[in-house]
Design a protein around this motif. Sequence first.
Motif, PDB file in Angstrom:
ATOM      1  N   TRP A  69     -25.016 -30.547 -17.116  1.00  0.00           N
ATOM      2  CA  TRP A  69     -24.087 -30.019 -18.113  1.00  0.00           C
ATOM      3  C   TRP A  69     -22.823 -30.870 -18.178  1.00  0.00           C
ATOM      4  O   TRP A  69     -22.352 -31.378 -17.157  1.00  0.00           O
ATOM      5  CB  TRP A  69     -23.667 -28.578 -17.769  1.00  0.00           C
ATOM      6  CG  TRP A  69     -24.809 -27.639 -17.559  1.00  0.00           C
ATOM      7  CD1 TRP A  69     -25.488 -27.427 -16.389  1.00  0.00           C
ATOM      8  CD2 TRP A  69     -25.421 -26.797 -18.540  1.00  0.00           C
ATOM      9  NE1 TRP A  69     -26.484 -26.505 -16.574  1.00  0.00           N
ATOM     10  CE2 TRP A  69     -26.464 -26.092 -17.888  1.00  0.00           C
ATOM     11  CE3 TRP A  69     -25.180 -26.551 -19.892  1.00  0.00           C
ATOM     12  CZ2 TRP A  69     -27.270 -25.167 -18.548  1.00  0.00           C
ATOM     13  CZ3 TRP A  69     -25.977 -25.636 -20.552  1.00  0.00           C
ATOM     14  CH2 TRP A  69     -27.011 -24.948 -19.895  1.00  0.00           C
ATOM     15  N   ASP A  94     -31.311 -20.413 -23.789  1.00  0.00           N
ATOM     16  CA  ASP A  94     -30.324 -20.223 -24.850  1.00  0.00           C
ATOM     17  C   ASP A  94     -29.206 -21.259 -24.829  1.00  0.00           C
ATOM     18  O   ASP A  94     -28.207 -21.139 -25.529  1.00  0.00           O
ATOM     19  CB  ASP A  94     -29.718 -18.816 -24.772  1.00  0.00           C
ATOM     20  CG  ASP A  94     -28.946 -18.572 -23.473  1.00  0.00           C
ATOM     21  OD1 ASP A  94     -28.915 -19.485 -22.621  1.00  0.00           O
ATOM     22  OD2 ASP A  94     -28.366 -17.470 -23.331  1.00  0.00           O
ATOM     23  N   THR A 145     -27.471 -20.059 -16.599  1.00  0.00           N
ATOM     24  CA  THR A 145     -27.807 -18.712 -16.146  1.00  0.00           C
ATOM     25  C   THR A 145     -27.468 -18.516 -14.667  1.00  0.00           C
ATOM     26  O   THR A 145     -27.621 -17.419 -14.144  1.00  0.00           O
ATOM     27  CB  THR A 145     -29.305 -18.424 -16.361  1.00  0.00           C
ATOM     28  OG1 THR A 145     -30.077 -19.340 -15.577  1.00  0.00           O
ATOM     29  CG2 THR A 145     -29.687 -18.571 -17.829  1.00  0.00           C
ATOM     30  N   SER A 187     -32.418 -23.917 -19.497  1.00  0.00           N
ATOM     31  CA  SER A 187     -31.920 -22.621 -19.987  1.00  0.00           C
ATOM     32  C   SER A 187     -32.414 -22.355 -21.399  1.00  0.00           C
ATOM     33  O   SER A 187     -32.290 -23.212 -22.277  1.00  0.00           O
ATOM     34  CB  SER A 187     -30.384 -22.618 -19.970  1.00  0.00           C
ATOM     35  OG  SER A 187     -29.881 -21.472 -20.610  1.00  0.00           O
ATOM     36  N   ASN A 235     -27.165 -21.999 -22.410  1.00  0.00           N
ATOM     37  CA  ASN A 235     -26.039 -21.628 -21.557  1.00  0.00           C
ATOM     38  C   ASN A 235     -26.530 -21.469 -20.123  1.00  0.00           C
ATOM     39  O   ASN A 235     -27.656 -21.007 -19.894  1.00  0.00           O
ATOM     40  CB  ASN A 235     -25.409 -20.310 -22.020  1.00  0.00           C
ATOM     41  CG  ASN A 235     -24.690 -20.459 -23.347  1.00  0.00           C
ATOM     42  OD1 ASN A 235     -23.727 -21.205 -23.452  1.00  0.00           O
ATOM     43  ND2 ASN A 235     -25.163 -19.743 -24.367  1.00  0.00           N
ATOM     44  N   GLN A 277     -16.356 -24.631 -22.056  1.00  0.00           N
ATOM     45  CA  GLN A 277     -17.606 -24.674 -22.812  1.00  0.00           C
ATOM     46  C   GLN A 277     -18.641 -25.571 -22.133  1.00  0.00           C
ATOM     47  O   GLN A 277     -18.452 -26.779 -22.010  1.00  0.00           O
ATOM     48  CB  GLN A 277     -17.356 -25.205 -24.229  1.00  0.00           C
ATOM     49  CG  GLN A 277     -18.606 -25.353 -25.082  1.00  0.00           C
ATOM     50  CD  GLN A 277     -19.284 -24.027 -25.352  1.00  0.00           C
ATOM     51  OE1 GLN A 277     -18.624 -23.043 -25.639  1.00  0.00           O
ATOM     52  NE2 GLN A 277     -20.597 -24.000 -25.258  1.00  0.00           N
TER      53      GLN A 277
END
Length: 270
Positions: free
Chosen positions: A209, A255, A259, A253, A257, A215
Amino acid sequence: MNDRESRDIGADEFAELSAGHALNALSIDDERAYRAALAAHAEWDGIARLDAATVDALADGIPPVAPPLDLRSRLMRAIDAEAPSPEADAAASADTDENHAEADAVAPPTEVVQAVQRRNWTRGLFALVASVALLVAIGWGTGAVTNLWRTPAAVTALEQIQSAPDASSAQVSFQGGEATAHWSSSVGKVVLVADGLPELPSDRTFELWFVRGSQPIAAGTFDASGSAATAELSGKMEPGDTIAVTIEQAGGSPDGNPTTKPIIAIPTNA
């Protein structure tokens, strides 16, 4: 009679056939066409000799010289350009199904279709041989060329970053190991190198990420080799991003985002 045998073959087509002949990769029909063209055009003997010499040189080997770091990707792009895209194949297949009845009435003979397929394949082969021949001609050994195909893309990206004048890195310790983020604005890539990663079950994976403020932005998944990994992040890093790693379900993930809480978080302060 084969399509290539039934008409005069131009120099470009002969070059394609010559490359395939040097590699012992021609079909029976194309081998006949090659020999017939060579017999009819004595001036093309030099092309055949050069291709044969290139293959011999590859077999014998040359003292290796390191190629440019981006050569692997450039060669792959050049070779891929010779092949039809999956989208084009899918579109052609759909069009064939939709017009099946009409196609049966006007479809070309099987030998013509096979000739076109052989020609496309040989052109791709010729592109590969020409690329390898160029490397050999300017002094890169077969060992260096072979390593281009074996080197993982993330390792190549890391080498590019480390060779860049604006190469930067940041390191942190995490439970069980250490992780370093490497990046270069001029190269436009970010690579994470980690050691001491936990072993995961088959239904879980590591996910990368960019954390931009609050964000999180998904940057790809990776698996470890034992407890170590070198992984390139997808997407563009911006100044101040934190490079993070979470453990997610296989495939990442669902969606977009995280988890789970990050097991690694590296502030870049770029």
